[in-house]
Design a protein around this motif. Structure first.
Motif, short mmCIF file in Angstrom:
data_model
loop_
_atom_site.label_atom_id
_atom_site.label_comp_id
_atom_site.label_asym_id
_atom_site.label_seq_id
_atom_site.Cartn_x
_atom_site.Cartn_y
_atom_site.Cartn_z
N GLY A 1 0.79 -1.22 0.00
CA GLY A 1 0.00 0.00 0.00
C GLY A 1 0.82 1.27 0.00
O GLY A 1 0.31 2.34 0.39
N ASN A 2 2.08 1.22 -0.45
CA ASN A 2 2.96 2.37 -0.43
C ASN A 2 3.30 2.83 -1.84
O ASN A 2 3.22 2.07 -2.81
N ASP A 3 3.70 4.08 -1.95
CA ASP A 3 4.06 4.67 -3.24
C ASP A 3 5.44 4.17 -3.65
O ASP A 3 6.43 4.44 -2.97
N PRO A 4 5.55 3.43 -4.76
CA PRO A 4 6.86 2.89 -5.15
C PRO A 4 7.88 3.97 -5.47
O PRO A 4 9.10 3.74 -5.34
N ALA A 5 7.44 5.15 -5.88
CA ALA A 5 8.38 6.23 -6.22
C ALA A 5 9.22 6.62 -5.01
O ALA A 5 10.38 7.03 -5.15
N ILE A 6 8.65 6.51 -3.82
CA ILE A 6 9.39 6.87 -2.60
C ILE A 6 10.55 5.92 -2.36
O ILE A 6 11.67 6.34 -2.07
N LEU A 7 10.29 4.62 -2.53
CA LEU A 7 11.35 3.65 -2.30
C LEU A 7 12.39 3.68 -3.41
O LEU A 7 13.57 3.43 -3.17
N ARG A 8 11.97 4.01 -4.63
CA ARG A 8 12.93 4.06 -5.75
C ARG A 8 14.03 5.08 -5.47
O ARG A 8 15.16 4.91 -5.92
N ARG A 9 13.71 6.15 -4.72
CA ARG A 9 14.69 7.21 -4.45
C ARG A 9 15.66 6.84 -3.32
O ARG A 9 16.64 7.54 -3.09
N ALA A 10 15.36 5.76 -2.58
CA ALA A 10 16.20 5.37 -1.44
C ALA A 10 17.49 4.71 -1.93
O ALA A 10 17.51 4.05 -2.96
N GLN A 11 18.55 4.90 -1.16
CA GLN A 11 19.80 4.22 -1.45
C GLN A 11 19.75 2.78 -0.94
O GLN A 11 19.16 2.51 0.11
N MET A 12 20.39 1.89 -1.67
CA MET A 12 20.46 0.49 -1.25
C MET A 12 21.92 0.05 -1.26
O MET A 12 22.66 0.32 -2.21
N SER A 13 22.34 -0.60 -0.18
CA SER A 13 23.71 -1.13 -0.10
C SER A 13 23.63 -2.64 0.07
O SER A 13 22.71 -3.17 0.68
N TRP A 14 24.65 -3.31 -0.48
CA TRP A 14 24.71 -4.78 -0.38
C TRP A 14 26.17 -5.23 -0.46
O TRP A 14 27.04 -4.47 -0.89
N LYS A 15 26.40 -6.46 -0.05
CA LYS A 15 27.75 -7.02 -0.08
C LYS A 15 27.99 -7.75 -1.40
O LYS A 15 27.09 -8.40 -1.93
N THR A 16 29.22 -7.63 -1.89
CA THR A 16 29.58 -8.26 -3.16
C THR A 16 30.32 -9.56 -2.91
O THR A 16 30.91 -9.76 -1.84
N PRO A 17 30.35 -10.48 -3.90
CA PRO A 17 31.08 -11.74 -3.72
C PRO A 17 32.56 -11.55 -3.44
O PRO A 17 33.19 -12.41 -2.84
N GLY A 18 33.13 -10.43 -3.86
CA GLY A 18 34.55 -10.20 -3.63
C GLY A 18 34.89 -9.65 -2.26
O GLY A 18 36.06 -9.44 -1.95
N GLY A 19 33.89 -9.37 -1.43
CA GLY A 19 34.14 -8.88 -0.09
C GLY A 19 33.91 -7.41 0.12
O GLY A 19 34.06 -6.92 1.23
N GLY A 20 33.52 -6.69 -0.94
CA GLY A 20 33.27 -5.26 -0.80
C GLY A 20 31.80 -4.95 -0.57
O GLY A 20 30.97 -5.84 -0.34
N THR A 21 31.49 -3.66 -0.62
CA THR A 21 30.12 -3.19 -0.47
C THR A 21 29.80 -2.24 -1.62
O THR A 21 30.60 -1.36 -1.93
N GLU A 22 28.64 -2.43 -2.25
CA GLU A 22 28.20 -1.57 -3.35
C GLU A 22 26.96 -0.80 -2.91
O GLU A 22 26.18 -1.26 -2.06
N VAL A 23 26.78 0.38 -3.51
CA VAL A 23 25.65 1.25 -3.17
C VAL A 23 25.03 1.78 -4.45
O VAL A 23 25.74 2.09 -5.42
N GLY A 24 23.71 1.86 -4.47
CA GLY A 24 23.01 2.44 -5.60
C GLY A 24 21.59 2.78 -5.20
O GLY A 24 21.15 2.45 -4.10
N PHE A 25 20.85 3.43 -6.10
CA PHE A 25 19.46 3.75 -5.82
C PHE A 25 18.60 2.55 -6.17
O PHE A 25 18.81 1.88 -7.19
#
Length: 539
Positions: A508-532
């Motif tokens: 029940g939420n506006d997807p446009a709001i979440l699309r603007r949020a930053q997302m971080s995750w761990k990579t297989p090589g041991g680093g961290t990546e960030v993107g919207f």
């Protein structure tokens, strides 16, 4: 992605050679006993340009000599060769004879040794080794060089192949430790409610495992913080791993006694595998590379689970010393998902599910058990002024988080008690609605307070959301390893981001709001990546 190379610390085990009967032992005895050495020798030598100081001496064994040995002694000697190199490198070897029908020197009774079952009723030599700050294979290479140096000093010839062949398959290793050295501030991240505590908490609610957490911060933080893991526990954390081990953060008792520029000012992070943690069983010398891999995977995964960079270049994490070079390893190890955030997300979800609409009695029971650590039904009835039947009904309603055993009430998981005790003792406890208090402490915004599909997505993916002042999602942190490649053993990051948007919208939420949020995750090589989130989902 680069990963730091670990360094060896202590290695112990036993090699066996039946190749030349007792030849190496008898040859060494012939030059060491009598003049000029009279059983003791110190000599300097070089191996591949590296200087070593050798000390050769004997110790008395528990074995009686044979008549054919022709020595006037009650006990056979064993020969100890100790080599000391630069910067505390050390290689020690105890050389002992083996032959059929060995007997105790005092009782004359046959001595039961593994040799006959493992090698056979044949003569040979048994070498117990203990090396420090030397790779396992290097320890094997040094033995024949040290042996030859003794005969060079005696100006005697010796068989050139002694100890230069592979040891018998029955040869073993029973202790193996490797480490990295990291800066104090990063070590504090590991120890302050860090990976040791999280892993111990995670394992505490699993059946059939055994682990022990020992904390010693008496003199200084991280003096000796150790997590002992038996094989069953290791398997729960790292797929395919089979050896029990100890994970340790070790800091000098008085690190300020050394200069801040000295490596020992900063702590070691070590992993030890030994037979004590594996049912008293050693493992085959031939399996040393497999054990090395498991140790290295343990070290690097633990660092990665605490978001400590694995690359040794330019990040200020690793501190080189005389043996740990703080350089990149040639081949990367496999990295696994952190099991602990997933557990935290699932238990947070269960707490919310159980507590959001509970009645007054259930609330009072929960708060009392959380603050007291446990109680009986009769005690709760007296304390709360309720009939025992009312208490039983409340406990039944709380069956997901409370358990009843012979009248004693306690939490099914330690995490439940810790979360709720912190809630009851916090300033947020003054909030009027109990459901609102839970929501406030869990850090959930109004968007996801009703356990929506998005909340389920968070739990399934071990994810956390940070909200801005308006209550909109600002950051989404996914504590699992995701890949940008579709053909990968890890889940695809674009797929996960798209699922997040789908669950958010269906809640029940506006997807446009979440699309603007930053997302971080761990990579297989041991680093961290960030993107919207939106940009990632559109890939």
């Amino acid at each position: 992605m680069l990963q730091v190379a670990t360094a060896p610390h202590e290695i112990e085990g036993r090699w066996k050679w039946p190749d030349w009967d007792r030849g190496p032992y008898d040859a060494l005895s012939s030059v060491m006993l009598g003049p000029p050495f009279e059983g003791y020798l110190e000599v300097s030598t070089e191996v591949d340009g590296e200087p070593w100081r050798l000390q050769v001496s004997y110790s008395k064994s528990g074995f009686a000599p044979r008549l054919s040995d022709g020595i006037n002694a009650e006990r056979l000697y064993e020969w100890d060769i100790v080599g000391r190199g630069r910067n505390e490198k050390k290689a020690s070897y105890n050389i002992s004879p083996r032959f059929p029908n060995m007997r105790h020197w005092e009782t004359g009774e046959p001595v039961q040794l593994p040799w006959e079952n493992q090698v056979g009723e044949t003569e040979g030599v048994d070498v117990e080794y203990h090396t420090s700050n030397i790779e396992a294979d290097r320890g094997l290479e040094l033995l024949p060089e040290f042996f030859a140096a003794i005969f060079d000093e005696a100006e005697e010839r010796v068989h050139p192949e002694y100890f230069r062949t592979d040891p018998h398959p029955a040869s073993t290793m029973w202790a193996y430790e490797r480490y990295v050295r990291i800066r104090r501030e990063w070590a504090r991240k590991l120890s302050s409610a860090g990976v040791l505590q999280k892993v111990a908490l995670y394992l505490s609610d699993l059946e059939g495992v055994k682990a022990e957490l020992h904390i010693d911060n008496t003199e200084v933080m991280n003096h000796q913080n150790r997590l002992f893991l038996e094989p069953s526990s290791v398997t729960e954390l790292l797929p395919g791993h089979t050896y029990g081990r100890k994970f340790e953060i070790y800091q000098l008792k008085d690190p300020d006694a050394v200069s801040k520029d000295h490596p020992s000012y900063h702590p070691k992070v070590e992993v030890l595998v030994n037979k004590k943690m594996n049912g008293g069983q050693a493992w085959a010398w031939a399996d040393r590379h497999e054990v090395t891999e498991e140790i290295d995977e343990t070290l690097l995964n633990a660092l990665q689970w605490e978001d400590i960079p694995l690359a040794p270049d330019g990040n200020g994490v690793y501190v080189a010393d005389d043996h740990f070079d703080a350089v990149a390893r040639e081949e990367t190890v496999e990295l696994y998902e952190d099991p602990t955030p997933r557990l935290e997300a699932k238990t947070d979800h269960l707490l919310m599910t159980t507590l959001r609409d509970m009645g007054e009695t259930a609330r009072d029971v929960t708060e009392t058990v959380a603050t007291d650590g446990g109680a009986t039904v009769d005690d709760l009835a007296d304390q709360l002024g309720k009939h025992p039947a009312t208490i039983y009904r409340a406990i039944e309603d709380l069956g997901e988080i409370l358990e009843l055993d012979q009248g004693n009430v306690s939490f099914r998981a330690r995490k439940y008690r810790e979360e709720l005790r912190a809630l009851v003792e916090s300033a947020e406890y003054a909030i009027e609605s109990f459901a609102d208090r839970i929501q406030h402490v869990m850090g959930l915004a109004d968007h996801v307070a009703e356990l929506s599909l998005f909340q389920e997505w968070l739990a399934e993916n071990g994810a956390e959301v940070e909200f801005d002042e308006q209550g909109d999602p600002k950051r989404v942190r996914v504590d699992t390893i995701l890949s940008e490649l579709k053909a990968s053993s890890f889940e695809n990051v674009a797929t996960i981001a798209a699922e997040a948007l789908e669950k958010w919208s269906k809640s029940g939420n506006d997807p446009a709001i979440l699309r603007r949020a930053q997302m971080s995750w761990k990579t297989p090589g041991g680093g961290t990546e960030v993107g919207f989130v939106g940009a990632i989902a559109d890939r």
